[in-house]
Design an enzyme around this catalytic site. Structure first.
Site, PDB file in Angstrom:
ATOM      1  CB  THR A  48      -0.956   0.040   1.112  1.00 26.81           C
ATOM      2  OG1 THR A  48      -1.853  -1.126   1.002  1.00 26.81           O
ATOM      3  CG2 THR A  48      -1.673   1.099   1.197  1.00 26.81           C
ATOM      4  CB  CYS A  49       4.223   2.256   1.863  1.00 22.05           C
ATOM      5  SG  CYS A  49       3.376   1.436   3.552  1.00 22.05           S
TER       6      CYS A  49
END
Length: 160
Positions: A48-49
């Site tokens: 996600t980062c």
């Protein structure tokens, strides 16, 4: 105790990888007299980062600057070498300053640590974004565990 709106950031240095080596920044150098959007991720190169969080700030840098933001910085509990390489991977150079909190001292000082030891990841940072005016938190957006929404660049822009 978790940091809140109106609190001054603690004077705990973060590290930044430059062409000349590693700089340890004090809060005065990073925040004094500036409006800074500081966002944190649980880890460099995590799904996600890398796919959403950092790209949201890279893609919205011009809109953030147009709203008076002087600096956008990402912090993660990773070493400065990893943050430097991840910054290149994310095409963040000149847009998002990649800051390392390798021992989680800053993250623990603001009370936003996340213990992922049982998952083999150690102590990390919760996902959040904050607006810092001259060293004081003026807005704070902390995600629920596993979520990605309120700490996005798009949400921060709505509140500037």
């Amino acid at each position: 105790m978790t940091i809140k709106v109106g609190d001054k950031l603690p004077d705990v240095g973060l590290q930044h990888k430059t062409a000349d080596g590693i700089d340890t920044l004090d809060n005065a150098a990073l925040f004094a007299g500036k409006k800074v959007v500081l966002f944190a991720v649980p880890g460099a190169f995590t799904p996600t980062c890398s796919a959403k969080h950092v790209p949201s700030f890279v893609q919205n840098i011009d809109a953030l600057k147009a709203k008076g933001v002087d600096t956008v910085a990402c912090v993660a509990v990773n070493d400065p070498f990893v943050m430097g390489v991840w910054g290149k991977d994310q095409a963040s150079e000149g847009k998002v300053m990649m800051l390392a909190d390798g021992s989680a001292k800053f993250t623990k000082a603001i009370g936003l640590e996340l213990d992922l030891t049982e998952r083999g990841l150690g102590v990390r940072s919760q996902r959040y974004a904050m607006v810092v005016d001259d060293g004081t938190v003026s807005q704070l957006f902390v995600e629920e565990a596993g979520a990605y929404d309120v700490s996005s660049a798009e949400n921060v822009l709505k509140h500037l």
